[in-house]
Enzyme design. Sequence first.
Site, PDB file in Angstrom:
ATOM      1  N   ILE A 187       3.582   2.777  -1.169  1.00  0.00           N
ATOM      2  CA  ILE A 187       4.425   3.641  -1.882  1.00  0.00           C
ATOM      3  C   ILE A 187       4.841   4.661  -1.319  1.00  0.00           C
ATOM      4  CG2 ILE A 187       3.001   5.286  -3.121  1.00  0.00           C
ATOM      5  CD1 ILE A 187       5.492   2.898  -4.921  1.00  0.00           C
TER       6      ILE A 187
ATOM      7  N   THR B 219      23.339  -0.684   8.579  1.00  0.00           N
ATOM      8  CA  THR B 219      24.047  -0.908   7.185  1.00  0.00           C
ATOM      9  C   THR B 219      24.061  -2.549   6.951  1.00  0.00           C
ATOM     10  OG1 THR B 219      26.260  -0.604   8.007  1.00  0.00           O
ATOM     11  CG2 THR B 219      24.936   0.992   6.290  1.00  0.00           C
TER      12      THR B 219
ATOM     13  N   SER C 129       0.882  -1.730 -15.563  1.00  0.00           N
ATOM     14  CA  SER C 129       0.350  -0.617 -16.357  1.00  0.00           C
ATOM     15  C   SER C 129      -1.279  -0.602 -16.799  1.00  0.00           C
ATOM     16  CB  SER C 129       1.353  -0.411 -17.375  1.00  0.00           C
ATOM     17  OG  SER C 129       0.937   1.001 -18.110  1.00  0.00           O
TER      18      SER C 129
ATOM     19  N   ASP D 238      15.676  -3.920   0.735  1.00  0.00           N
ATOM     20  CA  ASP D 238      16.711  -4.561   1.514  1.00  0.00           C
ATOM     21  C   ASP D 238      15.896  -4.733   3.014  1.00  0.00           C
ATOM     22  OD1 ASP D 238      17.353  -2.099   3.429  1.00  0.00           O
ATOM     23  OD2 ASP D 238      17.962  -1.477   1.507  1.00  0.00           O
ATOM     24  N   LEU D 239      16.844  -5.439   3.743  1.00  0.00           N
ATOM     25  CA  LEU D 239      16.098  -5.769   5.102  1.00  0.00           C
ATOM     26  C   LEU D 239      15.926  -4.839   5.825  1.00  0.00           C
ATOM     27  CD1 LEU D 239      14.985  -8.345   6.837  1.00  0.00           C
ATOM     28  CD2 LEU D 239      17.277  -8.935   7.496  1.00  0.00           C
ATOM     29  N   HIS D 240      16.774  -3.922   6.092  1.00  0.00           N
ATOM     30  CA  HIS D 240      16.783  -2.705   7.066  1.00  0.00           C
ATOM     31  C   HIS D 240      15.536  -1.912   6.630  1.00  0.00           C
ATOM     32  CE1 HIS D 240      17.392   1.123   8.835  1.00  0.00           C
ATOM     33  NE2 HIS D 240      17.456   1.560   7.738  1.00  0.00           N
TER      34      HIS D 240
ATOM     35  N   ARG E 289       3.701  -0.867   9.883  1.00  0.00           N
ATOM     36  CA  ARG E 289       2.566  -1.153   8.925  1.00  0.00           C
ATOM     37  C   ARG E 289       2.061  -2.349   9.775  1.00  0.00           C
ATOM     38  NH1 ARG E 289       0.845   3.250   6.703  1.00  0.00           N
ATOM     39  NH2 ARG E 289       2.401   4.154   5.220  1.00  0.00           N
TER      40      ARG E 289
END
Length: 301
Positions: A111, A89, A122, A212-214, A223
């Site tokens: 994704i 957190t 789009s 977020d960084l986590h 990756r």
Amino acid sequence: MPLTPEQQAEIDTQRGESHQTLRATAPGMEKHLYTAHPVLDHGFVRVIDYMGDDRAITQAARVSYGRGTKAVSNDEGLIRYLMRHWHSTPFEMCEIKLHVKLPVFVARQWIRHRTANVNEYSARYSILDREFYIPAEDDLAAQSQTNNQGRGEALQGEEAQRVLDWLRDDSTRAYDHYEAMISQEGQQGLARELARMNLPANIYTQWYWKVDLHNLFHFLRLRADAHAQMEIRVYAEALCGIVRDWVPAAYGAFEDYRLGGAQLSGKGVECLRRMLAGEEVTQETSGMSKGEWREFMGVVG
């Protein structure tokens, strides 16, 4: 080209502006703001906005008011402790928003990391550009014989050239038909939302991706790994350079404990103890499958 003239003009305008703020800023990240870092043949990543820095992580962990009296070395030690013991957190207090241009098949891998906010270009409203990812000849490889989702040896000579020709020809032909279908010259023209189905998976799309960084570290751990597909790994490596400048203490701990570290199973720990005690341990006596043993030996050598 990775950037259109309009996008480059927008970036030049944004980088020419300066704003005063009372919130914490990271000097290392400021130099990345709006800059497009080229990836693959037509892709890029660029930082649109960010929140927090290393101090935001330690502040959240201590639930303190402002910077406090802790030394930088103490902050780094705390960050390493948080990373070492999988406390997530405090790292969620930092966020980044990226603009990414990437091939559709890479986007479909990306994704799968569902812990982000995404808004994609789009093709229902807009016409996609005639830009396709065509691998370099050195990146064309056969199917791996040991990994069902990996590459093996590089293709050679005529076979490699034949594959490249097919990739270019098929991409061009599909886009020609796409343009012909949506054209309204002498015909009604097919709706864009239908015509897009004919486009290949190597065409480029774009999106805004906020995380977020986590969760970004989780993305990078998977990756930026050597076993990840090259076409997404190069994006992760570009992001690693950005994150290193943004939160150097947090990235250093991540690089040490996640990218450069290894996690052993209970069987792996037991086998390592037996080896250190001088016992000869084999796959047959380890209690591991062949795949587990191969990965274990890849760690302990």
